[in-house]
Design a protein around this motif. Structure first.
Motif, PDB file in Angstrom:
ATOM      1  N   ASN A 143      -8.557 -64.361 102.316  1.00  0.00           N
ATOM      2  CA  ASN A 143      -7.439 -63.758 102.990  1.00  0.00           C
ATOM      3  C   ASN A 143      -7.991 -62.796 104.028  1.00  0.00           C
ATOM      4  O   ASN A 143      -7.736 -61.467 103.572  1.00  0.00           O
ATOM      5  CB  ASN A 143      -6.335 -63.570 102.142  1.00  0.00           C
ATOM      6  N   GLU A 144      -8.461 -62.995 105.302  1.00  0.00           N
ATOM      7  CA  GLU A 144      -9.160 -62.076 105.931  1.00  0.00           C
ATOM      8  C   GLU A 144      -8.076 -61.246 106.655  1.00  0.00           C
ATOM      9  O   GLU A 144      -8.221 -60.170 107.321  1.00  0.00           O
ATOM     10  CB  GLU A 144     -10.092 -62.601 106.865  1.00  0.00           C
ATOM     11  N   GLY A 145      -6.913 -61.894 107.226  1.00  0.00           N
ATOM     12  CA  GLY A 145      -5.839 -61.323 107.695  1.00  0.00           C
ATOM     13  C   GLY A 145      -6.452 -60.790 109.283  1.00  0.00           C
ATOM     14  O   GLY A 145      -6.851 -61.781 109.917  1.00  0.00           O
ATOM     15  N   ASP A 146      -6.167 -59.816 109.812  1.00  0.00           N
ATOM     16  CA  ASP A 146      -6.495 -59.401 111.189  1.00  0.00           C
ATOM     17  C   ASP A 146      -8.157 -58.682 111.036  1.00  0.00           C
ATOM     18  O   ASP A 146      -7.962 -57.577 110.697  1.00  0.00           O
ATOM     19  CB  ASP A 146      -5.496 -58.644 111.798  1.00  0.00           C
ATOM     20  N   PHE A 147      -8.620 -58.947 112.188  1.00  0.00           N
ATOM     21  CA  PHE A 147     -10.019 -58.356 112.265  1.00  0.00           C
ATOM     22  C   PHE A 147     -10.609 -58.443 113.682  1.00  0.00           C
ATOM     23  O   PHE A 147     -10.205 -59.281 114.388  1.00  0.00           O
ATOM     24  CB  PHE A 147     -11.024 -58.955 111.226  1.00  0.00           C
ATOM     25  N   ASN A 148     -11.471 -57.785 114.167  1.00  0.00           N
ATOM     26  CA  ASN A 148     -12.085 -57.774 115.460  1.00  0.00           C
ATOM     27  C   ASN A 148     -13.714 -57.369 115.425  1.00  0.00           C
ATOM     28  O   ASN A 148     -14.044 -56.333 114.526  1.00  0.00           O
ATOM     29  CB  ASN A 148     -11.363 -57.269 116.526  1.00  0.00           C
TER      30      ASN A 148
END
Length: 698
Positions: free
Chosen positions: A149-154
């Protein structure tokens, strides 16, 4: 499964956390042209006439996921899985910052303005909000089913070069308060860019999720969320010949510095005219405050590609994923591309810098520095610094400085380091002490460089009179401060300095405070010591005129014949007269001069006689003479006349060549016209062949 994990592994490869460049060194008042990268106002009123940076490089590494003993980690047998201390969270942050400062220089335009031109190459990698637990899952050798469950990343990587010009000026300078500002404009050339981001990303892997007829069971991937992927066109070509991308832009830095100078008078010299000079080689503040904003701007990648994907996929075969070449193929062939555009901008790592520097004395300082990113962690296509607070005590002098920076870095924690500057060399690390002592170090950095410093010199005082040459109106002659370094004058030449002479324009004795006693006859001999008060006379004769007893115009003191009138040229004595005896001696000598037969040339044996004649003539420098040539009656009259004339001139020429003034001699040839004996006999003719030297009477 390896291909779907590529995204995470690429990010993990860059496990370092960016921070300020050249920690410790940039707090130094002798960092010179390098200081423009922290605050462009620093270069004006600096300790340099000029400063040339040859090359300098700063590299930072760190993370908030791995902690380790870096000295052990560089060994070949180090096992990260067993020895490293992991700190996984749902928001781990990773990055890289490399800062290379190339040939750069600064110089002073005038007393209030300075300029710098610099070159710089930089590279950033930022990865924000990665789920560290996902990294743990991917790192397991016996991985089976899992759910990420990585969600939001950049994440973003960017490299670029800068050509900057800085102008700084003193804005306010009033005794205790000093204020300066500076502006840097930068031309930017992109070197490469790539970024990736995800929103609401969930990946579910089932090791036995897909049955392939005739093959068997393989893993399957079910995923939801959105992904964006951007890069410049050559990013994925492994074999291309590198060329600079079509990517340019402009940037700017703006900074201000305030100094509190309670002891400003100690650094200022002022002459009696009110002209002031402030020492350029000294730091003058007790407290210095700096504020700057750096890296305002962006770079436009004209050939950049941006793509967005919907990665909602159910039971996608692991074999299908493995059969794709790269991440771009995985996204484009197995998922739905929702958007594709050309060209994008990369935002520079804009940051706010606050700096306070306290001076305990002229050598010991304490610096507090804060670097705050103005770029949000969620900002895509942007480079970002991490927030940093550093406290740096330092020893500082012109040729040597030493720093001990202590820092707290966002997501990285405490670091302690050391650095030094020794003339042209600067080297250091903001983390070296932590690296050497900690088993849970999450970061490391190092910097080094070479420069050519040309420092402001100490004001000179050549005559050592306490007045510096810049304010000394007589820099080579000692004089009091009250007279701007010049000795007090003596306009009237009475040996009483003008500052105590009551009559500075009239000569007078010390007993009369420099005023004259009076000079009735105006002979410059004061009446109180003038032996002839009413008659002018020289000082040497006590104010009385010199006597001239014989009235010949030569004073008795110079007259060698006081009672006999003479000439000035002969020291007051009469010129000597040519007597009959002298005249006879001359002619007796002259008669013995022998010539070659029938010629005007003198025989060598007559030279001694001629020398004696020269001596006699020199004894009478005012007398004039005739040199007369005579012959006997042998031969024609015309021939005798010519021969006698030639012989007379030959004698004259000899006399002149040996020091007798030509204007005193006249040569005459009489031939046979003036015999002194009969030509009928041999003896008589011999007497007639003669030369005479006769006085010309006035």
């Amino acid at each position: 499964m390896k291909k779907i994990a590529l995204l995470f592994l690429l990010l993990v490869n860059a496990i370092c956390l960016d921070a300020q460049s050249y920690i410790g060194f940039l707090t130094d008042n002798y960092s010179g042209v390098n200081s423009v990268i922290a605050n462009p106002a620093n270069i004006v009123d600096s300790r340099f006439k000029t400063d040339i940076n040859l090359v300098g490089a700063s590299t930072f590494g760190g993370n908030d996921y791995y902690g380790l003993n870096i000295m052990n980690a560089i060994k070949e047998d180090y096992d990260f899985d067993l020895s490293a201390k992991k700190s996984p969270s749902n928001s781990n942050n990773l990055g890289l910052n490399i800062d290379v400062m190339g040939p750069s220089f600064m110089f002073n335009i005038n007393k209030k303005s300075s300029i710098a031109i610099f070159t710089r190459a930089r590279a950033f990698v930022n990865v924000n909000d990665i789920n560290g637990e996902s990294i743990d899952v991917l790192d397991e050798d016996n991985i089976t089913d899992y759910n990420l469950n990585e969600g939001d990343f950049n994440g973003a990587g960017h490299a670029w070069g800068e050509l900057g010009i800085t102008y700084a000026r003193i804005l306010f300078n009033e005794e205790e308060h000093f204020f300066k500002g500076g502006l840097t404009l930068k031309y930017l050339q992109g070197g490469g860019s790539a970024y990736v981001s995800g929103k609401n990303l969930v990946v579910d892997y089932d090791e036995d999720g897909t049955v392939i007829p005739g093959v068997g069971t393989t893993g399957s991937v079910t995923s939801t969320g959105e992904a964006a992927y951007g890069r410049y066109t050559d990013f994925e070509d492994d074999d291309y010949d590198y060329e600079l991308p079509k990517a340019t832009g402009f940037g700017a830095d703006l900074g201000f510095v305030y100094e509190w100078r309670p002891s400003y008078a100690d650094y200022t010299a002022t002459n009696s005219n009110g002209t002031a000079y402030t020492y350029k080689d000294k730091n003058k503040y007790k407290l210095k405050l700096g504020l700057s904003i750096t890296d305002i701007g962006s770079i436009k990648y004209k050939d950049g590609i941006e793509e967005s994907f919907n990665i909602n996929g159910i039971d996608i075969s692991e074999d299908d994923i493995n059969n794709e070449e790269d991440l771009n193929d995985i996204l484009n062939n197995l998922y739905t591309r929702t958007k594709s555009t050309n060209g994008y901008k990369v935002i520079l790592p804009t940051a706010l810098h606050l700096n306070a520097d306290w001076s305990f004395n002229r050598r010991l300082y304490l610096n507090l520095n804060t670097d705050l990113s103005l770029i949000s962690k969620s900002k895509e296509k942007a480079s970002r610094i991490s927030n940093v607070v550093s406290l740096t005590p330092r020893f500082e002098s012109k040729w040597f400085s030493f720093y001990l920076p202590i820092s707290v870095i966002q997501n990285n924690g405490f670091q302690a380091g050391a650095g030094l500057r020794a003339g042209p060399l600067y080297v250091g690390s903001g983390s070296v002490l932590t690296v050497l002592t900690s088993d849970n170090s999450k970061g490391a950095d190092v910097y080094a460089g070479l420069k050519i410093p040309v420092y402001q010199g100490k004001p000179k005082d050549k005559d050592e009179d306490g007045v510096i040459d810049k304010l000394d109106e007589c820099p080579k002659v000692a004089g009091p401060v009250e007279n701007n370094g010049c000795p007090w004058g003596d306009q009237d030449g009475d040996s009483i300095l003008d500052n105590v002479d009551k009559c500075p324009e009239e000569a007078g004795p010390e007993e009369n405070n420099g005023c004259p006693w009076g000079d009735q006859d105006r002979d410059l001999v004061l009446d109180n010591v003038d032996a002839c008060v009413s008659v002018a006379g020289p000082v040497e004769n006590n104010g009385c005129p010199w006597k001239d007893t014989d009235n010949d115009g030569v004073y008795d003191k110079d007259d060698e014949c006081i009672n006999e009138a003479g000439t000035v040229a002969n020291n007051g004595c009469p010129e000597p007269e040519v007597t009959v005896e002298v005249q006879k001696t001359l002619n007796d000598y002259a008669k013995t001069i022998l010539f070659n037969t029938g010629k005007a040339s003198i025989k060598a044996e007559s030279n001694e006689v001629l020398v004696e004649i020269v001596k006699i003539l020199k004894e009478y420098p005012k007398a004039t003479f005739t040199v007369e040539g005579h012959t006997d009656s042998s031969g024609s009259d015309a021939l005798n006349k010519k021969l006698s004339d030639s012989r007379a001139n030959t004698v004259k020429d000899f006399l002149v060549e040996n020091g007798v003034d030509q204007s005193r001699l006249t040569a005459l040839g009489y031939g046979e016209s003036k015999p002194v004996a009969t030509n009928a006999t041999r003896e008589g003719r011999a007497q007639n062949r003669r030369v005479e030297i006769n006085l010309v009477k006035e």
